[in-house]
Design a protein around this motif. Structure first.
Motif, PDB file in Angstrom:
ATOM      1  N   PHE A 168       0.107   4.924  -5.086  1.00 19.06           N
ATOM      2  CA  PHE A 168       0.369   4.886  -3.648  1.00 19.06           C
ATOM      3  C   PHE A 168       1.862   5.091  -3.374  1.00 19.06           C
ATOM      4  CE2 PHE A 168      -3.560   2.127  -2.430  1.00 19.06           C
ATOM      5  CZ  PHE A 168      -4.380   3.162  -2.862  1.00 19.06           C
ATOM      6  N   ALA A 169       2.700   4.491  -4.226  1.00 16.94           N
ATOM      7  CA  ALA A 169       4.144   4.666  -4.056  1.00 16.94           C
ATOM      8  C   ALA A 169       4.542   6.125  -4.255  1.00 16.94           C
ATOM      9  CB  ALA A 169       4.893   3.767  -5.037  1.00 16.94           C
ATOM     10  N   GLN A 170       3.893   6.806  -5.185  1.00 15.51           N
ATOM     11  CA  GLN A 170       4.201   8.217  -5.409  1.00 15.51           C
ATOM     12  C   GLN A 170       3.818   9.066  -4.208  1.00 15.51           C
ATOM     13  OE1 GLN A 170       2.013   8.744  -9.054  1.00 15.51           O
ATOM     14  NE2 GLN A 170       3.843   8.597 -10.328  1.00 15.51           N
ATOM     15  N   VAL A 171       2.699   8.743  -3.571  1.00 14.93           N
ATOM     16  CA  VAL A 171       2.280   9.482  -2.382  1.00 14.93           C
ATOM     17  C   VAL A 171       3.311   9.333  -1.273  1.00 14.93           C
ATOM     18  CG1 VAL A 171       0.572   9.579  -0.519  1.00 14.93           C
ATOM     19  CG2 VAL A 171      -0.181   9.367  -2.894  1.00 14.93           C
ATOM     20  N   LEU A 172       3.719   8.086  -0.991  1.00 15.53           N
ATOM     21  CA  LEU A 172       4.679   7.850   0.090  1.00 15.53           C
ATOM     22  C   LEU A 172       6.055   8.418  -0.252  1.00 15.53           C
ATOM     23  CD1 LEU A 172       3.660   4.231   1.138  1.00 15.53           C
ATOM     24  CD2 LEU A 172       3.316   6.348   2.418  1.00 15.53           C
ATOM     25  N   ALA A 173       6.442   8.312  -1.504  1.00  9.33           N
ATOM     26  CA  ALA A 173       7.745   8.862  -1.907  1.00  9.33           C
ATOM     27  C   ALA A 173       7.776  10.372  -1.683  1.00  9.33           C
ATOM     28  CB  ALA A 173       8.024   8.527  -3.369  1.00  9.33           C
ATOM     29  N   ASP A 174       6.685  11.036  -2.013  1.00  6.43           N
ATOM     30  CA  ASP A 174       6.624  12.487  -1.825  1.00  6.43           C
ATOM     31  C   ASP A 174       6.616  12.865  -0.352  1.00  6.43           C
ATOM     32  OD1 ASP A 174       6.076  15.230  -3.035  1.00  6.43           O
ATOM     33  OD2 ASP A 174       4.366  15.011  -1.680  1.00  6.43           O
ATOM     34  N   GLN A 175       5.947  12.072   0.470  1.00  7.67           N
ATOM     35  CA  GLN A 175       5.830  12.397   1.885  1.00  7.67           C
ATOM     36  C   GLN A 175       7.099  12.082   2.666  1.00  7.67           C
ATOM     37  OE1 GLN A 175       3.026  13.848   3.512  1.00  7.67           O
ATOM     38  NE2 GLN A 175       2.512  14.220   1.362  1.00  7.67           N
ATOM     39  N   LEU A 176       7.751  10.968   2.337  1.00  6.20           N
ATOM     40  CA  LEU A 176       8.873  10.484   3.139  1.00  6.20           C
ATOM     41  C   LEU A 176      10.235  10.757   2.508  1.00  6.20           C
ATOM     42  CD1 LEU A 176       7.352   7.078   4.320  1.00  6.20           C
ATOM     43  CD2 LEU A 176       7.433   9.257   5.562  1.00  6.20           C
ATOM     44  N   GLY A 177      10.260  11.347   1.336  1.00  8.70           N
ATOM     45  CA  GLY A 177      11.533  11.690   0.715  1.00  8.70           C
ATOM     46  C   GLY A 177      12.308  10.500   0.202  1.00  8.70           C
ATOM     47  N   VAL A 178      11.606   9.517  -0.353  1.00  6.77           N
ATOM     48  CA  VAL A 178      12.258   8.340  -0.925  1.00  6.77           C
ATOM     49  C   VAL A 178      11.875   8.249  -2.392  1.00  6.77           C
ATOM     50  CG1 VAL A 178      12.222   7.149   1.301  1.00  6.77           C
ATOM     51  CG2 VAL A 178      10.323   6.815  -0.305  1.00  6.77           C
ATOM     52  N   THR A 179      12.318   7.203  -3.060  1.00  6.90           N
ATOM     53  CA  THR A 179      11.931   6.989  -4.454  1.00  6.90           C
ATOM     54  C   THR A 179      10.767   6.008  -4.512  1.00  6.90           C
ATOM     55  OG1 THR A 179      13.436   5.128  -4.783  1.00  6.90           O
ATOM     56  CG2 THR A 179      14.322   7.350  -5.158  1.00  6.90           C
ATOM     57  N   PRO A 180       9.905   6.089  -5.504  1.00  6.37           N
ATOM     58  CA  PRO A 180       8.792   5.146  -5.606  1.00  6.37           C
ATOM     59  C   PRO A 180       9.256   3.691  -5.660  1.00  6.37           C
ATOM     60  CG  PRO A 180       8.437   7.005  -7.083  1.00  6.37           C
ATOM     61  CD  PRO A 180       9.829   7.141  -6.547  1.00  6.37           C
ATOM     62  N   GLU A 181      10.455   3.457  -6.200  1.00  2.00           N
ATOM     63  CA  GLU A 181      10.965   2.084  -6.292  1.00  2.00           C
ATOM     64  C   GLU A 181      11.249   1.487  -4.923  1.00  2.00           C
ATOM     65  OE1 GLU A 181      11.288   4.167  -9.980  1.00  2.00           O
ATOM     66  OE2 GLU A 181      12.120   4.656  -7.998  1.00  2.00           O
ATOM     67  N   GLN A 182      11.357   2.325  -3.898  1.00  2.00           N
ATOM     68  CA  GLN A 182      11.642   1.832  -2.556  1.00  2.00           C
ATOM     69  C   GLN A 182      10.378   1.502  -1.766  1.00  2.00           C
ATOM     70  OE1 GLN A 182      14.205   5.385  -1.790  1.00  2.00           O
ATOM     71  NE2 GLN A 182      15.646   3.905  -0.915  1.00  2.00           N
ATOM     72  N   VAL A 183       9.215   1.630  -2.398  1.00  2.00           N
ATOM     73  CA  VAL A 183       7.937   1.355  -1.739  1.00  2.00           C
ATOM     74  C   VAL A 183       7.385   0.023  -2.244  1.00  2.00           C
ATOM     75  CG1 VAL A 183       5.582   2.158  -1.347  1.00  2.00           C
ATOM     76  CG2 VAL A 183       7.458   3.810  -1.500  1.00  2.00           C
ATOM     77  N   ARG A 184       7.004  -0.837  -1.317  1.00  2.36           N
ATOM     78  CA  ARG A 184       6.382  -2.119  -1.673  1.00  2.36           C
ATOM     79  C   ARG A 184       4.961  -2.132  -1.137  1.00  2.36           C
ATOM     80  NH1 ARG A 184       9.592  -5.900   0.794  1.00  2.36           N
ATOM     81  NH2 ARG A 184       8.223  -6.087   2.595  1.00  2.36           N
ATOM     82  N   LEU A 185       3.991  -2.335  -2.009  1.00  8.17           N
ATOM     83  CA  LEU A 185       2.576  -2.322  -1.635  1.00  8.17           C
ATOM     84  C   LEU A 185       2.090  -3.741  -1.394  1.00  8.17           C
ATOM     85  CD1 LEU A 185      -0.086  -0.744  -1.264  1.00  8.17           C
ATOM     86  CD2 LEU A 185      -0.480  -1.034  -3.730  1.00  8.17           C
ATOM     87  N   VAL A 186       1.386  -3.943  -0.287  1.00  8.12           N
ATOM     88  CA  VAL A 186       0.815  -5.241   0.060  1.00  8.12           C
ATOM     89  C   VAL A 186      -0.694  -5.081   0.159  1.00  8.12           C
ATOM     90  CG1 VAL A 186       0.732  -7.111   1.744  1.00  8.12           C
ATOM     91  CG2 VAL A 186       2.892  -5.894   1.327  1.00  8.12           C
ATOM     92  N   THR A 187      -1.424  -5.852  -0.629  1.00  6.21           N
ATOM     93  CA  THR A 187      -2.890  -5.835  -0.585  1.00  6.21           C
ATOM     94  C   THR A 187      -3.408  -7.249  -0.778  1.00  6.21           C
ATOM     95  OG1 THR A 187      -3.092  -5.466  -2.979  1.00  6.21           O
ATOM     96  CG2 THR A 187      -2.999  -3.513  -1.580  1.00  6.21           C
ATOM     97  N   GLY A 188      -4.656  -7.460  -0.390  1.00  8.61           N
ATOM     98  CA  GLY A 188      -5.328  -8.717  -0.689  1.00  8.61           C
ATOM     99  C   GLY A 188      -4.966  -9.888   0.191  1.00  8.61           C
ATOM    100  N   ASP A 189      -4.057  -9.740   1.125  1.00  5.82           N
ATOM    101  CA  ASP A 189      -3.656 -10.830   1.999  1.00  5.82           C
ATOM    102  C   ASP A 189      -4.359 -10.645   3.339  1.00  5.82           C
ATOM    103  OD1 ASP A 189      -2.468 -12.763   3.544  1.00  5.82           O
ATOM    104  OD2 ASP A 189      -0.413 -12.251   2.997  1.00  5.82           O
ATOM    105  N   THR A 190      -5.348 -11.471   3.626  1.00  7.08           N
ATOM    106  CA  THR A 190      -6.127 -11.303   4.849  1.00  7.08           C
ATOM    107  C   THR A 190      -5.316 -11.612   6.105  1.00  7.08           C
ATOM    108  OG1 THR A 190      -6.970 -13.568   4.582  1.00  7.08           O
ATOM    109  CG2 THR A 190      -8.312 -11.777   3.703  1.00  7.08           C
TER     110      THR A 190
END
Length: 350
Positions: A168-190
């Motif tokens: 998911f970080a690779q997808v956003l990095a490619d789309q928004l022109g950032v690095t994957p390390e700058q993406v934080r994924l949040v899941t599982g928190d209702t």
């Protein structure tokens, strides 16, 4: 899941005009182990391929030839199967011919005789296979660009070892022109994730990945408007390339975080945004395996155990001869896609 997958894909790649299918599920606490889960597709393919082998033996026809005669032809595409699946493309004859060539199907008899001389037994099998990715057709994603240099991605699907944090970080990095390390994924928190469909049936990148791309495009559109206001040009004059917004009339460039910080310091730049540079999207549609005639239709239940209950399989529609069952035990009966004795309900007949 096994039953619904199996009945949809049961005709596989063969031109089966009429289907009368009855499937049953058995609950047991002593299940066997296998190299794959109860997906339904492998079991359905095994059943029809074995039936073809048995029929070929009784008819005295080569197994490959019997399959070839019944494959869906390219001129029939797009092809709607009797169980409701649509094949939009494919070359089933070409695929099988290539497989037989690579396996030297015609030369197997000689190889078998040679093996027998060496005291060995040799066998050969043939099977056509088509995959039908399914999965709950509901997913959610939200992307927020924060001024501190972090892009927060909220997704309804959860990783059970598939590595969503990376993909998911690779997808956003490619789309928004950032690095994957700058993406934080949040899941599982209702408290943060309102809905989602889970991880199964090859669905995470198909659904959540698509939503991430769509939300990224919306964020870029938001940021382009702000960047245009910063340099005093029209939004359509602003380009987004290699992670930067720029316009021909200006030598200034902004990345996505520059825009987020500009909005934070001057909210008037984007008064229409409730939250700066945030976009969310939900994917929800009828299950891809459902027949068009079953979608958005509800009525009384068929089951005698649920009389009067809501159920999507009671259809009042006239059906042509192609819908009649080929079962001689029930002449003139209507085929059904979800179990039950065909022809048992008088109001379902023409």
């Amino acid at each position: 899941m096994w039953l619904s997958n199996a009945y949809r894909v049961m005709p596989t790649v063969y031109d089966v005009p009429v289907v009368y299918l009855r499937v049953r599920g058995v609950l047991t606490n002593t299940v066997p182990t296998a190299p794959f889960r109860g997906a339904g597709r492998p079991e359905a393919h095994h059943a029809i391929e074995r039936l073809i082998d048995m029929a070929a033996g009784r008819l005295g026809i080569d197994r490959a030839e019997l399959r070839r005669r019944n494959l869906i032809r390219r001129k029939q595409l797009p092809y709607r199967s009797a169980t409701g699946l649509t094949y939009d493309s494919g070359d089933f004859h070409g695929n099988m011919a290539r497989a037989l060539e690579l396996a030297d199907w015609k030369g197997f008899s000689a190889r078998r005789r040679e093996a027998k001389k060496r005291g060995r037994l040799a066998g050969i099998g043939l099977s056509n296979y088509v995959e039908s990715p399914v999965g709950i057709p509901v997913e959610y994603a939200r992307v927020t660009v924060q001024s501190d240099g972090v892009i927060e991605a909220v997704a309804g699907t959860q990783s059970t070892g598939q590595g969503h944090e990376t993909t998911f970080a690779q997808v956003l990095a490619d789309q928004l022109g950032v690095t994957p390390e700058q993406v934080r994924l949040v899941t599982g928190d209702t408290a943060v994730v309102p809905r989602g469909g889970g991880t199964h049936s090859d669905r995470s990148m198909r659904l959540a990945g698509t939503l991430l791309v769509n939300t990224s495009n919306r964020i870029i559109a938001q940021a382009r408007t702000v960047a245009a206001a910063l340099v005093g040009v029209k939004p359509e004059d602003v380009s987004f390339d290699d992670g930067f917004f720029h316009a021909p009339q200006s030598n200034r460039r902004f990345d996505i975080f520059d825009v987020a910080r500009a909005i934070e310091s001057d909210p008037a730049l984007a008064p229409e945004l409730k939250q700066p540079l945030t976009s969310d999207e939900t994917f929800q549609r009828p299950h891809p395996g459902l027949s068009d005639r079953l979608r958005h239709r509800r009525g009384r239940g068929r089951s005698r155990h649920r009389r009067g209950g809501a159920h999507p399989l009671r259809l009042r529609r006239r059906r042509g001869p192609c819908h009649q069952s080929a079962d001689p035990a029930w002449p003139g009966a209507w085929r059904h896609r979800a179990g039950g004795r065909p022809g048992a309900h008088g109001d379902d007949r023409a």
